[in-house]
Write a protein that holds these residues in place. Structure first.
Motif, PDB file in Angstrom:
ATOM      1  N   ILE A  49      35.774  32.784  -3.515  1.00 30.02           N
ATOM      2  CA  ILE A  49      34.770  32.686  -4.582  1.00 30.02           C
ATOM      3  C   ILE A  49      34.007  31.366  -4.475  1.00 30.02           C
ATOM      4  O   ILE A  49      32.772  31.324  -4.612  1.00 30.02           O
ATOM      5  CB  ILE A  49      35.444  32.833  -5.963  1.00 30.02           C
ATOM      6  N   ILE A  50      34.719  30.280  -4.211  1.00 26.73           N
ATOM      7  CA  ILE A  50      34.059  28.983  -4.037  1.00 26.73           C
ATOM      8  C   ILE A  50      33.061  29.035  -2.885  1.00 26.73           C
ATOM      9  O   ILE A  50      31.916  28.587  -3.004  1.00 26.73           O
ATOM     10  CB  ILE A  50      35.107  27.877  -3.802  1.00 26.73           C
ATOM     11  N   TYR A 258      33.733  41.873  -9.860  1.00 27.73           N
ATOM     12  CA  TYR A 258      33.882  42.899  -8.819  1.00 27.73           C
ATOM     13  C   TYR A 258      34.470  44.197  -9.348  1.00 27.73           C
ATOM     14  O   TYR A 258      34.286  45.278  -8.747  1.00 27.73           O
ATOM     15  CB  TYR A 258      34.756  42.359  -7.680  1.00 27.73           C
ATOM     16  N   LYS A 259      35.176  44.141 -10.464  1.00 27.81           N
ATOM     17  CA  LYS A 259      35.840  45.327 -10.996  1.00 27.81           C
ATOM     18  C   LYS A 259      34.853  46.374 -11.514  1.00 27.81           C
ATOM     19  O   LYS A 259      35.242  47.513 -11.799  1.00 27.81           O
ATOM     20  CB  LYS A 259      36.827  44.933 -12.104  1.00 27.81           C
ATOM     21  N   ARG A 267      34.581  43.290  -1.686  1.00 30.18           N
ATOM     22  CA  ARG A 267      33.439  42.367  -1.798  1.00 30.18           C
ATOM     23  C   ARG A 267      33.521  41.531  -3.085  1.00 30.18           C
ATOM     24  O   ARG A 267      32.505  41.205  -3.675  1.00 30.18           O
ATOM     25  CB  ARG A 267      32.126  43.151  -1.755  1.00 30.18           C
ATOM     26  N   PHE A 268      34.729  41.192  -3.518  1.00 26.81           N
ATOM     27  CA  PHE A 268      34.878  40.510  -4.811  1.00 26.81           C
ATOM     28  C   PHE A 268      34.108  39.194  -4.867  1.00 26.81           C
ATOM     29  O   PHE A 268      33.536  38.832  -5.897  1.00 26.81           O
ATOM     30  CB  PHE A 268      36.357  40.285  -5.148  1.00 26.81           C
ATOM     31  N   ALA A 269      34.061  38.462  -3.760  1.00 27.23           N
ATOM     32  CA  ALA A 269      33.352  37.180  -3.758  1.00 27.23           C
ATOM     33  C   ALA A 269      31.838  37.383  -3.822  1.00 27.23           C
ATOM     34  O   ALA A 269      31.125  36.593  -4.451  1.00 27.23           O
ATOM     35  CB  ALA A 269      33.735  36.371  -2.526  1.00 27.23           C
ATOM     36  N   ASP A 270      31.350  38.438  -3.183  1.00 30.49           N
ATOM     37  CA  ASP A 270      29.918  38.750  -3.260  1.00 30.49           C
ATOM     38  C   ASP A 270      29.513  39.051  -4.701  1.00 30.49           C
ATOM     39  O   ASP A 270      28.443  38.622  -5.155  1.00 30.49           O
ATOM     40  CB  ASP A 270      29.582  39.957  -2.379  1.00 30.49           C
ATOM     41  N   TYR A 271      30.364  39.775  -5.400  1.00 33.84           N
ATOM     42  CA  TYR A 271      30.031  40.124  -6.784  1.00 33.84           C
ATOM     43  C   TYR A 271      30.207  38.928  -7.722  1.00 33.84           C
ATOM     44  O   TYR A 271      29.539  38.848  -8.758  1.00 33.84           O
ATOM     45  CB  TYR A 271      30.847  41.328  -7.235  1.00 33.84           C
ATOM     46  N   ALA A 272      31.074  37.994  -7.370  1.00 38.23           N
ATOM     47  CA  ALA A 272      31.154  36.741  -8.128  1.00 38.23           C
ATOM     48  C   ALA A 272      29.828  35.983  -7.986  1.00 38.23           C
ATOM     49  O   ALA A 272      29.301  35.446  -8.967  1.00 38.23           O
ATOM     50  CB  ALA A 272      32.318  35.892  -7.633  1.00 38.23           C
ATOM     51  N   VAL A 276      27.100  34.946 -10.938  1.00 39.02           N
ATOM     52  CA  VAL A 276      26.576  33.591 -11.142  1.00 39.02           C
ATOM     53  C   VAL A 276      25.053  33.608 -11.166  1.00 39.02           C
ATOM     54  O   VAL A 276      24.427  32.982 -12.030  1.00 39.02           O
ATOM     55  CB  VAL A 276      27.093  32.632 -10.043  1.00 39.02           C
ATOM     56  N   LEU A 277      24.450  34.316 -10.227  1.00 39.61           N
ATOM     57  CA  LEU A 277      22.979  34.392 -10.173  1.00 39.61           C
ATOM     58  C   LEU A 277      22.414  35.015 -11.446  1.00 39.61           C
ATOM     59  O   LEU A 277      21.402  34.538 -11.990  1.00 39.61           O
ATOM     60  CB  LEU A 277      22.541  35.196  -8.945  1.00 39.61           C
TER      61      LEU A 277
END
Length: 289
Positions: A49-50, A258-259, A267-272, A276-277
């Protein structure tokens, strides 16, 4: 000074603070199956995520209870995460909410401003008295550390204590606390005009927002309550000053985003990053109104 660093990061990246309040239930099954130890699972989830969000946000906040709950391995995951954030020069908030005095508070300060759990800011609870802050002041005076002190929080129970009317001015207790923090904080102001002694101000109470912002012009705010707790971009924007002067935390809304997607586990980090965006845009739209 650390407050100048934070101010400048907000100027460049906006106000979103990613809360890494990482519970094992929040982590995709495939990631949990990939690693054996809890510390590795927590850290690798946080790291992904970072890595997907570091260019978008000025600061990360870790609520230590989520790591303490898993014992030594959990705290090792906390340690690895803050060390990684330091290695990529990101500002960190250890959300520890300590509120003790004397030698005990000295040990808390040493634990979280030095050594393995070292962060840039910590959260403190002043409702035992203002001597709860004293052991932290030498670190703040160095210019390298700061604190966010609970002022008026976002939970419903805040009214049990923080809204008590205090004589002789018949003002809410949180204003008495805020005035004292403002007085103490004068000595620790950076070139940006804000003090390294900031305050936690919940974004869910909008009625007093403008008064709090105007009353504490030189106080930087950590603002919880966005998203899951009900505060909107419009609500939290009331606590900002020309788009700065505060960071707005979101934890579950980002790390659990991501859920909401069929391919979320992969793709949980992509959805994080997407969350943020969207949060940045929500806040920025309101700042432009």
């Amino acid at each position: 000074m650390i407050i100048d660093r934070l101010f400048n990061e907000v100027e460049k990246k906006g106000n979103v603070c990613v809360g890494l309040d990482t519970h094992l239930d929040y982590i995709p099954v495939n990631l949990k199956e990939k690693y054996q130890d809890i510390d590795e699972i927590l850290f690798e989830f946080n790291k992904e995520i970072i890595d997907k969000t570091y260019d978008l946000v000025p600061v990360y906040k870790l609520q230590i209870a989520y790591y303490e709950a898993y014992g030594i391995k959990g705290l090792l995951g906390y340690k690895k995460t803050i060390e990684y954030l330091r290695s990529i020069k990101k500002i960190t908030i250890g959300d520890i909410k300590r509120g003790d005095i004397s030698s005990t508070a000295q040990m808390y300060a040493k634990a979280h401003f030095e050594g393995e759990f070292e962060v840039d800011f910590v959260t403190l609870n002043p409702y035992l008295g203002f001597d709860t802050l004293t052991p932290y002041l030498k670190y703040i005076e160095s210019g390298e550390k700061g604190v966010f002190v609970l002022l008026r929080t976002s939970n419903p129970g805040a009214k049990d204590i923080q809204y008590l009317k205090i004589s002789p001015k018949d003002e809410y207790l949180y204003y008495i606390v805020g005035d004292k923090l403002n007085e103490i904080g004068v000595k620790y102001r950076g070139s940006c005009g804000y003090s390294s002694i900031g305050a936690v101000v919940g974004g869910t109470h909008v009625d007093e927002a403008k008064e709090i912002r105007n009353r504490y012009k030189n106080m930087f705010f950590l603002i919880p309550g966005y998203g899951h707790q009900g505060a909107t971009g419009k609500d939290v924007s009331l606590y900002l000053n020309k788009g700065n002067g505060g960071v707005i935390n979101s934890s579950r809304g980002i790390i659990n985003a991501y859920k909401n997607y069929k391919d979320g586990d992969q793709r949980f980090a992509d959805y994080a990053r997407k969350a943020v965006l969207e949060m940045r845009e929500d806040i920025q739209i309101e700042r432009r109104v």
